[in-house]
Enzyme design. Structure first.
Site, PDB file in Angstrom:
ATOM      1  N   GLN A 131       6.999  -8.990   2.743  1.00 15.53           N
ATOM      2  CA  GLN A 131       8.112  -9.539   1.970  1.00 15.53           C
ATOM      3  C   GLN A 131       8.566  -8.504   0.952  1.00 15.53           C
ATOM      4  O   GLN A 131       7.758  -7.892   0.252  1.00 15.53           O
ATOM      5  CB  GLN A 131       7.670 -10.821   1.257  1.00 15.53           C
ATOM      6  CG  GLN A 131       8.712 -11.431   0.336  1.00 15.53           C
ATOM      7  CD  GLN A 131       8.589 -10.935  -1.097  1.00 15.53           C
ATOM      8  OE1 GLN A 131       7.514 -10.560  -1.543  1.00 15.53           O
ATOM      9  NE2 GLN A 131       9.700 -10.921  -1.809  1.00 15.53           N
ATOM     10  N   TYR A 133      11.207  -7.291  -2.222  1.00 14.32           N
ATOM     11  CA  TYR A 133      12.197  -7.481  -3.282  1.00 14.32           C
ATOM     12  C   TYR A 133      12.978  -6.183  -3.449  1.00 14.32           C
ATOM     13  O   TYR A 133      12.383  -5.104  -3.495  1.00 14.32           O
ATOM     14  CB  TYR A 133      11.528  -7.796  -4.617  1.00 14.32           C
ATOM     15  CG  TYR A 133      11.005  -9.192  -4.772  1.00 14.32           C
ATOM     16  CD1 TYR A 133      11.839 -10.291  -4.666  1.00 14.32           C
ATOM     17  CD2 TYR A 133       9.659  -9.406  -5.066  1.00 14.32           C
ATOM     18  CE1 TYR A 133      11.352 -11.573  -4.822  1.00 14.32           C
ATOM     19  CE2 TYR A 133       9.169 -10.683  -5.236  1.00 14.32           C
ATOM     20  CZ  TYR A 133      10.021 -11.765  -5.112  1.00 14.32           C
ATOM     21  OH  TYR A 133       9.536 -13.036  -5.280  1.00 14.32           O
ATOM     22  N   LYS A 246      15.212 -14.380   3.252  1.00 19.81           N
ATOM     23  CA  LYS A 246      14.604 -15.570   2.647  1.00 19.81           C
ATOM     24  C   LYS A 246      15.303 -15.912   1.328  1.00 19.81           C
ATOM     25  O   LYS A 246      15.612 -15.019   0.529  1.00 19.81           O
ATOM     26  CB  LYS A 246      13.122 -15.305   2.389  1.00 19.81           C
ATOM     27  CG  LYS A 246      12.361 -16.412   1.689  1.00 19.81           C
ATOM     28  CD  LYS A 246      10.921 -15.984   1.465  1.00 19.81           C
ATOM     29  CE  LYS A 246      10.071 -17.072   0.835  1.00 19.81           C
ATOM     30  NZ  LYS A 246      10.475 -17.409  -0.536  1.00 19.81           N
ATOM     31  N   HIS A 270      12.718 -20.914  -3.518  1.00 18.61           N
ATOM     32  CA  HIS A 270      11.641 -20.242  -4.243  1.00 18.61           C
ATOM     33  C   HIS A 270      10.796 -21.263  -5.001  1.00 18.61           C
ATOM     34  O   HIS A 270      10.306 -21.004  -6.102  1.00 18.61           O
ATOM     35  CB  HIS A 270      12.198 -19.192  -5.211  1.00 18.61           C
ATOM     36  CG  HIS A 270      11.376 -17.944  -5.286  1.00 18.61           C
ATOM     37  ND1 HIS A 270      11.716 -16.788  -4.618  1.00 18.61           N
ATOM     38  CD2 HIS A 270      10.220 -17.672  -5.921  1.00 18.61           C
ATOM     39  CE1 HIS A 270      10.812 -15.862  -4.857  1.00 18.61           C
ATOM     40  NE2 HIS A 270       9.892 -16.371  -5.645  1.00 18.61           N
TER      41      HIS A 270
END
Length: 369
Positions: A131, A133, A246, A270
């Protein structure tokens, strides 16, 4: 009887974890944005969804397996990416990785994991997704992309619903920061929870392991607001494997992502940790499925607590779901045995509910919606 034997639901795991964890750590895991009405609204919306029941069907043999990106999974739910999991218990990242390997389910490895991405991929036997960011100017972000590619990851998950880190008052009241800054208040908190504190001290304090790279420091509060559609295009060009986006709650955005050659969309708020007034995720699944068509992979996470919750989101049109907080609470409650116990509970809840619905395969749940 061990503590794990007392876990009969995700709420049991949460209740035991609340007793064992320092208040600061529990509220970091459990908290949501603002007054937490967003999290409450989402829970109420999930609770309001009902499942159709049918009678006099032979449901003695039920198959919970499914396929995602060509990989057969034992169940239609996996492990959501969660930052700093080792706060819930030393070695939590690798407990989750071993669980992923055993059941062949995706283990979302957070950008801010406490264990290097390479180690998690190895222990999960390849069942790990990285994942990502986007943060700052993106230079460090694309270094992580290259590192994940070199490590052998096949799926990358770009999280897009955190342009700025949300305000979570429970964290702020405790002075939660990473790395930890220990003042009198935090010292007292840890002293009142000696089992956690001693085990964590012996294991070494959790840190953000994926940022041990030359010339790259990570601040979890750093703005991520510069990411745009051009960022996605560059990421698509740089990443040859599966690309999941996502944090999508808008149908038009989902359609645009499909057109941008993304491989799956993940509906998520989230866990209402970033925006209190966020739309309720379960409410967008059905219209998003209709807009994307029947075959485009549609994934879901946010606020799931039971096997029945998974069936609810699948009946609305999702293909696969992910659990987050409950897994951390299970680890905090009883370590790896607690995690295994809760996973069995979630699986059993789902299997029993399928029988009540009169279905024997998970794909039939979507058709029943």
């Amino acid at each position: 009887m061990g503590t794990a034997a007392h876990i009969h639901s995700s709420e049991d795991a949460r209740r035991i974890a609340k007793r064992k964890l320092p208040w600061m750590v529990f509220d970091y895991i459990d908290g949501a944005a603002g007054y937490e009405t967003g999290a409450a609204r989402h829970r109420a919306a999930l609770d309001a969804v009902t499942l159709p029941t049918r009678i006099l069907r032979d449901v003695s043999q039920r198959d919970l397996s499914t396929k995602l990106f060509g990989v057969e999974t034992a169940v239609p739910f996996g492990i959501a990416p969660m930052g700093m999991c080792n706060l819930s218990g030393p070695g939590a990242d690798l407990m989750l990785a071993r669980l992923a390997a055993k059941y062949r389910v995706p283990h979302g490895v957070s950008t801010v994991a406490s264990t290097p991405m390479e180690k998690i991929l190895e222990v999960s036997e390849g069942h790990a997704w990285f994942q990502l960011y986007f943060s700052g100017d993106g230079v460090g972000t694309f270094k992580l992309v290259e590192r994940a590619k070199t490590a052998g990851y096949q799926t990358l998950v770009l999280t897009v619903d955190v342009p700025e880190v949300g305000r979570r008052p429970r964290e702020l009241r405790h002075g939660f920061k990473m790395p930890f800054r220990i003042g009198p208040k935090q010292f007292a908190d840890f002293a009142l929870h000696p089992v956690w504190s001693i085990s964590s001290l012996l294991a070494g304090k959790p840190d953000m392991a994926n940022f041990h790279m030359d010339g790259f420091e990570f601040d979890r509060t750093e703005s991520r607001a510069k990411a745009d559609w051009d960022t996605l295009r560059r990421l698509r060009d740089a990443w040859p494997g599966n690309l999941v986006v996502k944090g999508v709650l808008n149908v038009e955005d989902a359609v645009a992502l499909k057109a941008a050659d993304v491989d799956a969309v993940q509906v998520s708020s989230h866990g209402a940790r970033q925006l209190e007034s966020v739309p309720t995720p379960i409410d967008v699944v059905r219209p998003m499925r209709e807009a994307l068509g029947p075959d485009f992979p549609l994934l879901f996470d946010s606020g799931l607590r039971s096997g029945e919750d998974v069936l609810k989101v699948m009946s609305e049109g999702a293909d696969f779901a992910f659990f987050g907080r409950p897994l951390q609470f299970a680890i905090a409650a009883a370590g790896e045995k607690g995690l295994a116990a809760l996973w069995d509970v979630l699986t059993d809840e789902m299997s029993i509910a399928m029988a009540q619905m009169g279905v024997t395969k998970v794909w039939d749940v979507r058709r029943s919606g």
